[in-house]
Design a protein around this motif. Structure first.
Motif, PDB file in Angstrom:
ATOM      1  N   ILE A   6       0.861  -1.184   0.000  1.00  0.00           N
ATOM      2  CA  ILE A   6       0.000   0.000   0.000  1.00  0.00           C
ATOM      3  C   ILE A   6       0.897   1.233   0.000  1.00  0.00           C
ATOM      4  CG2 ILE A   6      -1.769   1.307   1.221  1.00  0.00           C
ATOM      5  CD1 ILE A   6      -2.618  -1.329   2.564  1.00  0.00           C
ATOM      6  N   TYR A   7       0.832   1.995  -1.080  1.00  0.00           N
ATOM      7  CA  TYR A   7       1.509   3.289  -1.113  1.00  0.00           C
ATOM      8  C   TYR A   7       0.563   4.289  -0.460  1.00  0.00           C
ATOM      9  CZ  TYR A   7       4.968   1.444  -4.364  1.00  0.00           C
ATOM     10  OH  TYR A   7       5.988   0.710  -4.940  1.00  0.00           O
ATOM     11  N   SER A   8       1.067   5.030   0.517  1.00  0.00           N
ATOM     12  CA  SER A   8       0.201   5.912   1.297  1.00  0.00           C
ATOM     13  C   SER A   8       0.949   7.176   1.689  1.00  0.00           C
ATOM     14  CB  SER A   8      -0.275   5.187   2.556  1.00  0.00           C
ATOM     15  OG  SER A   8       0.820   4.981   3.432  1.00  0.00           O
ATOM     16  N   LYS A   9       0.231   8.045   2.411  1.00  0.00           N
ATOM     17  CA  LYS A   9       0.845   9.220   3.019  1.00  0.00           C
ATOM     18  C   LYS A   9       0.084   9.550   4.294  1.00  0.00           C
ATOM     19  CE  LYS A   9      -1.626  12.651   0.244  1.00  0.00           C
ATOM     20  NZ  LYS A   9      -1.450  13.785  -0.657  1.00  0.00           N
ATOM     21  N   ALA A  10       0.665  10.428   5.083  1.00  0.00           N
ATOM     22  CA  ALA A  10       0.055  10.812   6.361  1.00  0.00           C
ATOM     23  C   ALA A  10      -1.247  11.572   6.123  1.00  0.00           C
ATOM     24  CB  ALA A  10       1.022  11.672   7.164  1.00  0.00           C
ATOM     25  N   HIS A  11      -2.122  11.505   7.101  1.00  0.00           N
ATOM     26  CA  HIS A  11      -3.385  12.250   7.097  1.00  0.00           C
ATOM     27  C   HIS A  11      -4.255  11.921   5.883  1.00  0.00           C
ATOM     28  CE1 HIS A  11      -1.455  14.337  10.337  1.00  0.00           C
ATOM     29  NE2 HIS A  11      -0.502  14.755   9.530  1.00  0.00           N
ATOM     30  N   CYS A  12      -4.293  10.654   5.530  1.00  0.00           N
ATOM     31  CA  CYS A  12      -5.076  10.179   4.386  1.00  0.00           C
ATOM     32  C   CYS A  12      -6.118   9.186   4.896  1.00  0.00           C
ATOM     33  CB  CYS A  12      -4.148   9.516   3.371  1.00  0.00           C
ATOM     34  SG  CYS A  12      -5.004   8.597   2.071  1.00  0.00           S
ATOM     35  N   PRO A  13      -7.375   9.605   4.995  1.00  0.00           N
ATOM     36  CA  PRO A  13      -8.387   8.687   5.530  1.00  0.00           C
ATOM     37  C   PRO A  13      -8.594   7.438   4.672  1.00  0.00           C
ATOM     38  CG  PRO A  13      -9.404  10.720   4.730  1.00  0.00           C
ATOM     39  CD  PRO A  13      -7.924  10.917   4.674  1.00  0.00           C
ATOM     40  N   CYS A  15      -6.275   5.918   2.952  1.00  0.00           N
ATOM     41  CA  CYS A  15      -5.134   5.047   3.266  1.00  0.00           C
ATOM     42  C   CYS A  15      -5.409   4.291   4.558  1.00  0.00           C
ATOM     43  CB  CYS A  15      -3.853   5.869   3.408  1.00  0.00           C
ATOM     44  SG  CYS A  15      -3.376   6.775   1.919  1.00  0.00           S
ATOM     45  N   ASP A  16      -5.894   5.027   5.559  1.00  0.00           N
ATOM     46  CA  ASP A  16      -6.196   4.400   6.847  1.00  0.00           C
ATOM     47  C   ASP A  16      -7.266   3.323   6.700  1.00  0.00           C
ATOM     48  OD1 ASP A  16      -4.351   6.093   8.049  1.00  0.00           O
ATOM     49  OD2 ASP A  16      -5.882   7.515   8.741  1.00  0.00           O
ATOM     50  N   MET A  17      -8.288   3.595   5.891  1.00  0.00           N
ATOM     51  CA  MET A  17      -9.353   2.606   5.699  1.00  0.00           C
ATOM     52  C   MET A  17      -8.834   1.364   4.970  1.00  0.00           C
ATOM     53  SD  MET A  17     -12.842   4.829   5.031  1.00  0.00           S
ATOM     54  CE  MET A  17     -12.225   5.764   3.652  1.00  0.00           C
ATOM     55  N   ALA A  18      -7.944   1.553   3.999  1.00  0.00           N
ATOM     56  CA  ALA A  18      -7.373   0.405   3.285  1.00  0.00           C
ATOM     57  C   ALA A  18      -6.539  -0.453   4.232  1.00  0.00           C
ATOM     58  CB  ALA A  18      -6.525   0.883   2.106  1.00  0.00           C
ATOM     59  N   LYS A  19      -5.723   0.198   5.056  1.00  0.00           N
ATOM     60  CA  LYS A  19      -4.904  -0.548   6.015  1.00  0.00           C
ATOM     61  C   LYS A  19      -5.792  -1.276   7.024  1.00  0.00           C
ATOM     62  CE  LYS A  19      -2.437   3.140   6.878  1.00  0.00           C
ATOM     63  NZ  LYS A  19      -1.445   4.072   7.433  1.00  0.00           N
ATOM     64  N   GLU A  20      -6.846  -0.628   7.464  1.00  0.00           N
ATOM     65  CA  GLU A  20      -7.779  -1.255   8.407  1.00  0.00           C
ATOM     66  C   GLU A  20      -8.474  -2.453   7.763  1.00  0.00           C
ATOM     67  OE1 GLU A  20     -11.889   0.060  10.536  1.00  0.00           O
ATOM     68  OE2 GLU A  20     -10.221   1.483  10.688  1.00  0.00           O
ATOM     69  N   PHE A  21      -8.842  -2.330   6.499  1.00  0.00           N
ATOM     70  CA  PHE A  21      -9.482  -3.418   5.766  1.00  0.00           C
ATOM     71  C   PHE A  21      -8.613  -4.673   5.802  1.00  0.00           C
ATOM     72  CE2 PHE A  21     -10.076  -5.897   1.917  1.00  0.00           C
ATOM     73  CZ  PHE A  21     -11.450  -6.045   1.855  1.00  0.00           C
ATOM     74  N   PHE A  22      -7.341  -4.528   5.442  1.00  0.00           N
ATOM     75  CA  PHE A  22      -6.445  -5.682   5.419  1.00  0.00           C
ATOM     76  C   PHE A  22      -6.160  -6.196   6.826  1.00  0.00           C
ATOM     77  CE2 PHE A  22      -5.358  -3.994   1.149  1.00  0.00           C
ATOM     78  CZ  PHE A  22      -5.659  -5.135   0.421  1.00  0.00           C
ATOM     79  N   TYR A  67      -8.657   2.755  -2.657  1.00  0.00           N
ATOM     80  CA  TYR A  67      -9.561   2.156  -1.671  1.00  0.00           C
ATOM     81  C   TYR A  67     -10.898   1.771  -2.304  1.00  0.00           C
ATOM     82  CZ  TYR A  67     -12.635   1.542   2.302  1.00  0.00           C
ATOM     83  OH  TYR A  67     -13.547   1.032   3.173  1.00  0.00           O
ATOM     84  N   ASP A  68     -11.494   2.668  -3.103  1.00  0.00           N
ATOM     85  CA  ASP A  68     -12.784   2.358  -3.729  1.00  0.00           C
ATOM     86  C   ASP A  68     -12.683   1.128  -4.628  1.00  0.00           C
ATOM     87  OD1 ASP A  68     -14.003   4.501  -2.442  1.00  0.00           O
ATOM     88  OD2 ASP A  68     -13.733   5.866  -4.141  1.00  0.00           O
ATOM     89  N   ASP A  69     -11.561   1.011  -5.331  1.00  0.00           N
ATOM     90  CA  ASP A  69     -11.338  -0.168  -6.182  1.00  0.00           C
ATOM     91  C   ASP A  69     -11.222  -1.435  -5.333  1.00  0.00           C
ATOM     92  OD1 ASP A  69     -11.126   1.358  -8.681  1.00  0.00           O
ATOM     93  OD2 ASP A  69      -9.239   2.079  -7.833  1.00  0.00           O
ATOM     94  N   LEU A  70     -10.548  -1.313  -4.190  1.00  0.00           N
ATOM     95  CA  LEU A  70     -10.406  -2.439  -3.261  1.00  0.00           C
ATOM     96  C   LEU A  70     -11.769  -2.929  -2.801  1.00  0.00           C
ATOM     97  CD1 LEU A  70      -8.691  -4.253  -1.327  1.00  0.00           C
ATOM     98  CD2 LEU A  70      -8.757  -2.328   0.280  1.00  0.00           C
TER      99      LEU A  70
END
Length: 84
Positions: A6-13, A15-22, A67-70
């Motif tokens: 997961i390529y991400s950056k800080a303060h990205c909701p 990104c946080d949701m994708a990480k939480e999903f996995f 995230y939407d694609d995920l």
């Protein structure tokens, strides 16, 4: 075990949701922060055909998008195939 990046950056909701999903599915992933390393940002752009939004998610080297694609893949049942 699938390789999830997961390529991400800080303060990205998203990104946080994708990480939480996995995390909720007990699927390990590697997070690469593009806001901390410009070379990784360039790598993400190259691998994702210049998609600039984060997160950019890859499963076993295949770009699946954001995230939407995920979530769309998960709802369609195709995500399970990629995670095999």
């Amino acid at each position: 075990m699938p390789k999830v990046i997961i390529y991400s950056k800080a303060h990205c909701p998203y990104c946080d949701m994708a990480k939480e999903f996995f995390t909720e599915k007990n699927i390990s992933f590697e997070e690469i922060r593009i806001d901390l390393d410009a070379d990784k940002r360039d790598e993400m752009l190259r691998l994702s055909n210049n998609r600039r939004t984060v997160p950019q998610i890859f499963i076993n080297g295949q770009s699946i998008g954001g995230y939407d694609d995920l979530i769309a893949l998960s709802k369609s049942g195709k995500l399970n195939e990629l995670l095999q």
